[in-house]
Design an enzyme around this catalytic site. Structure first.
Site, PDB file in Angstrom:
ATOM      1  N   GLU A  21      29.335 -11.377  97.124  1.00  0.00           N
ATOM      2  CA  GLU A  21      29.103 -10.843  95.777  1.00  0.00           C
ATOM      3  C   GLU A  21      29.994  -9.658  95.452  1.00  0.00           C
ATOM      4  OE1 GLU A  21      25.330  -9.418  93.038  1.00  0.00           O
ATOM      5  OE2 GLU A  21      25.127 -11.056  94.451  1.00  0.00           O
ATOM      6  N   TYR A 347      18.860  -4.361 102.261  1.00  0.00           N
ATOM      7  CA  TYR A 347      18.986  -4.725 100.848  1.00  0.00           C
ATOM      8  C   TYR A 347      17.952  -3.959 100.025  1.00  0.00           C
ATOM      9  CZ  TYR A 347      19.854  -7.678  96.791  1.00  0.00           C
ATOM     10  OH  TYR A 347      20.195  -8.132  95.547  1.00  0.00           O
TER      11      TYR A 347
END
Length: 835
Positions: A21, A347
């Site tokens: 990403e 995360y």
């Protein structure tokens, strides 16, 4: 080919394309999988190439990345113009994907050519799943229509990597357990994107065009509406109104004080708390002073615990950053993502508050043994044994937020260091023993009244030794814990014995007066809790919604991270309440979020959810437009007009500036730029027809409705200021016109293009025409005569919508065909053959 050896003549080595990403994650993946032995070309984003194992065979592996979303959802160019597009048309308008950066699309298409496998390393949340399918559409577009290429089986070519931290071990672990992209989660994101776009843009365009330029001190470029943004603002305004309407009330209480040598005064609190009648308080005080003492009846000492915190999810991190660090949600998320990309944190977008069974707590503690600040504390936890974390909820998306590596010295600085410190201390606190207090409760009575003194001292600091920043809201707990015991001064208190008396005097037993106080303005932390509780936004979008209401000048952040609504924010919310409370209450948006959750879980169809939600909002939009004057009255009372003598009305097509509606008699329009005055018909009211312009060639004025009559005789006619002041001879004449007194019929001749655009048929009795009333809307559809007060009303319970079509009757070009939409089950039967 591995290690330079031949894999066999004529056998082509497969090519694997891996897409992350962000470029930093791409670099970490290439480093972890190649051991640092890879070639790189390109810069932003780079493409790393190396040879390695994949599914039991050697392969050429290419690792690159996107930079967030590849595409955004938007309207086609035909709907981009604010002037040419009616906001109401946006609900049924098509949407398209627009490349965020064409270079990224070209990179994916180029690198995807000839690749045999695609491995998606996007963030493991719903937005990440959506980006997965954006990447697939560029690299392997044929796979979108072939589910077997992206689902487990012998034909699978597209794989999904699941990971929660950007560390070599997590990357290797993800590589060994590749799964499949989740199309349902991607569709749920697309549904939310389309709904937010159409609803937000339609309302924002309309109310911006309506209010902007009419008032001089709005201090807002766009008067925006958002399905999540507006309920978020609503919470802030609701608290503001509560504060503004609060009426303080005086109360009185009695609380004896006992002074013992070596201790601060001990205050005994009255069991009744307070009374709101001074005479009642005075009577109780005099009764006790007459008795002259209170007597200790009971002394209870016991240990109570302050529970360790649960593991940290996104919402708790945002609240903690606001409370302890004074860091806004949007900035806090940005800092957390930066630490995640550098490998310091797991995360940061997660709903889970329970560590998975596979989480290595001992290993996580060992990473911090060398830290100069909390290293000794970690060592003691390892030596004495860490405490099992409190039970939370494992949602299954990502584990709670934890540190992924230790730090030494000044490795981090600024907000990065502060947030890492907070997360690490919180993690250590979750595996530490509870804090223990020795709490003392002293009960005393006198004249039939009961008083209680409380105090507590810390016996074992437990987790509070490491988590020095206080941002938790959890109460103490214990097997024998009583809610009434909570509180009390922290610190030692003197010894009291049962039977001991405390003398009451005028000095140590005053009648204390106080006033009730309103609650404070919402803090960011409190607002985040309300949004989570009411289903407004997601853990990923909550910071953006709060940031939006700040940037758009709807609220201001005051001391203590409290959110104070501006006048614009307050008027907007109160205006929504006047017209349709659902636009600001969280119920509608919460329902949509639940529907999107069903799409993500495969329990609902995307198109059905989008269609139903848009239909509901379109009805609300039409009602909002029809009743916008209710909000406008609040704006008029709160903001200053551009000129004291006029009200901004419609735009002049020649200067593109707003004309001023002079409301004093006679009513007229005034152009400040050219100093031109446009006469208006007298005797009625005016209503803007948003987005509609005059069909007369070369005119271009915005149309409005001229409304006359009351009750059943109320009727509206289309009015163009330009054509009214400059009528063409071929149009004929009317009884009214500029300077001709009161006008109670259509101000334009029947042959004027403005009238012809609404004409349905002739009115033979008056010699005029019947036209659709431009000021009407569901359920009050009606045709009005241009030359009389005759009105033909359509039954609102039968007719849903009436539309004058561009198509005209073959025998009479000035008469338009009409489309009538009926409510379900209300349509008349079709005519029989030959009838």
């Amino acid at each position: 080919r591995g290690g330079g050896g031949r894999a066999g003549a004529g056998i082509k080595m497969p090519t694997v394309l891996m897409v992350a990403e962000k470029p930093s994650i791409c670099n970490s993946i290439a480093q972890a999988l190649s051991g640092g032995k890879h070639e790189t070309h390109g810069r932003t984003p780079p493409v790393h190439v190396f040879r390695g194992g994949f599914r039991g065979q050697q392969a050429t592996i290419k690792v690159t990345s996107v930079v967030g979303h590849v595409f955004s959802t938007d309207f086609p160019s035909a709907y981009q113009s604010w002037d040419k597009t009616n906001p109401a048309d946006l609900f049924a308008a098509p949407v398209e994907r627009v490349a965020e950066k064409k270079g990224i699309v070209h990179l994916l298409q180029s690198e995807g050519k000839g690749c045999d496998y695609l491995v998606l390393w996007l963030d493991c949340d719903r937005e990440g799943e959506n980006i997965c399918f954006e990447v697939i559409s560029c690299c392997m577009p044929n796979a979108l229509g072939r589910p077997e290429l992206r689902t487990p089986g012998p034909h699978q070519k597209i794989f999904r990597a699941k990971f929660s931290a950007v560390t070599p071990s997590d990357i290797q672990k993800a590589m060994q357990s590749l799964g499949s992209p989740n199309e349902n989660e991607s569709l749920s994101v697309e549904a939310r994107q389309e709904l937010d776009l159409k609803v937000g843009v339609a309302f924002s365009r309309f109310q911006t065009r309506y209010f902007q330029g009419k008032y001089s001190d709005l201090d807002a470029r766009i008067v925006s509406y958002g399905p999540c943004q507006t309920p978020t603002l609503g919470f802030c305004v609701e608290r503001h109104v509560l504060i503004q309407t609060f009426s303080p009330e005086s109360f009185w209480r009695i609380s004896p004080e006992c002074k013992k040598q070596g201790y601060p005064p001990t205050r005994f609190e009255w069991e009744r708390g307070r009374v709101f009648d001074k005479r009642v308080g005075t009577v109780f005080r005099e009764l006790l002073l007459r008795e002259g003492k209170i007597t200790v009846q009971n002394v209870v000492k016991r240990e109570v615990k302050k529970g360790r915190p649960t593991p940290m999810n996104t919402v708790e991190m945002l609240k903690a950053c606001s409370k302890a660090l004074g860091m806004g949600p949007s900035h806090a998320m940005h800092v957390a993502e930066n630490l995640y990309l550098q490998g310091y944190l797991s995360y940061p977008r997660t709903e889970s508050t329970a560590y998975p069974s596979s989480f290595d707590i001992a290993g996580a503690l060992s990473m911090h043994r060398s830290n100069p600040i909390w290293g000794d504390y970690c060592a003691s936890l390892i030596q004495q044994g860490w405490t099992k974390p409190k039970g939370g909820v494992d949602v299954g998306d990502h584990p709670p937020i934890t540190p992924c590596r230790g730090t030494r010295g000044n490795e981090l600085s600024g907000d990065d260091a502060r947030l890492f410190d907070l997360v690490t201390r919180h993690f250590l606190a979750t595996v530490s023993p509870d804090a223990v207090y020795l709490q003392t409760r002293v009960e005393a009575t006198g004249a039939g009244e009961k008083f209680v003194a409380r105090g507590r001292i810390m016996v074992k600091p437990g987790w509070m030794a490491v988590m020095t920043m206080r941002y938790d809201d959890e109460p103490e707990y214990g097997d024998d814990y009583d809610d009434d015991d909570e509180g009390g001064e922290e610190g030692s208190m003197p010894e009291f014995r049962v039977g001991e008396t405390i003398q009451l005097t005028e000095q140590n037993f005053p009648l204390r007066e106080g006033k009730t106080e309103p609650p404070g303005y919402l803090t960011e932390s409190e607002l985040i809790s309300l949004m989570e509780k009411n289903g407004i936004g997601t853990d990923a979008s909550i910071p953006a919604h709060i940031n939006n209401i700040c940037e758009r000048n709807y609220v201001q952040v005051a001391q203590g991270r409290r959110l104070v609504p501006t006048q614009l924010g307050t008027v907007l919310v109160q205006g929504y309440y006047r017209i349709d409370a659902d636009l600001v209450l969280p119920l509608v948006r919460s329902s949509i979020e639940k529907q999107c959750d069903l799409i993500a879980k495969g329990g609902a169809d995307k198109s059905s959810v989008v269609s139903a939600s848009l239909a509901a909002f379109e009805r609300k939009f039409q009602y909002f437009v029809t009743n916008i004057e209710k909000m406008d009255t609040l704006f008029e009372a709160s903001f200053s007009p551009l000129t004291a003598g006029g009200k901004p009305w419609s735009k002049c097509p020649r200067t593109h500036r707003f004309l001023q509606l002079i409301q004093s008699r006679p009513m007229r329009l005034y152009n400040k730029t050219t100093e031109e005055v446009y006469a208006l018909p007298q005797g009625g009211n005016f209503k803007l027809l948003s987005g509609r312009t005059c069909p007369t060639a070369g005119c271009g004025f915005e149309l409005c409705a001229y409304v006359v009559g009351v009750g059943k005789d109320c009727r509206g006619y289309p009015l163009c200021p330009g054509c009214y002041n400059e009528p063409q001879p071929e149009w004929g004449s009317t009884h009214g016109g500029p300077g001709k007194g009161i006008t109670l019929e259509c101000p334009h001749p029947d042959k004027c293009p403005v009238v012809q655009a609404y004409t349905v048929c002739d009115d033979e009795e008056t010699g005029g025409v019947f036209m659709l009333d431009p000021s009407c809307a569901a359920p009050n559809w009606r045709l009005v005569s241009s030359r009389s007060n005759f009105v033909i009303s359509f039954p609102g319970d039968v007719v849903k919508k009436v539309t004058v079509l561009n198509q005209t009757h073959p025998d009479c070009p000035s008469h338009h065909m009409v489309q009538i939409d009926f409510h379900p089950g209300k349509a008349p039967p079709p005519p029989r053959p030959g009838k």
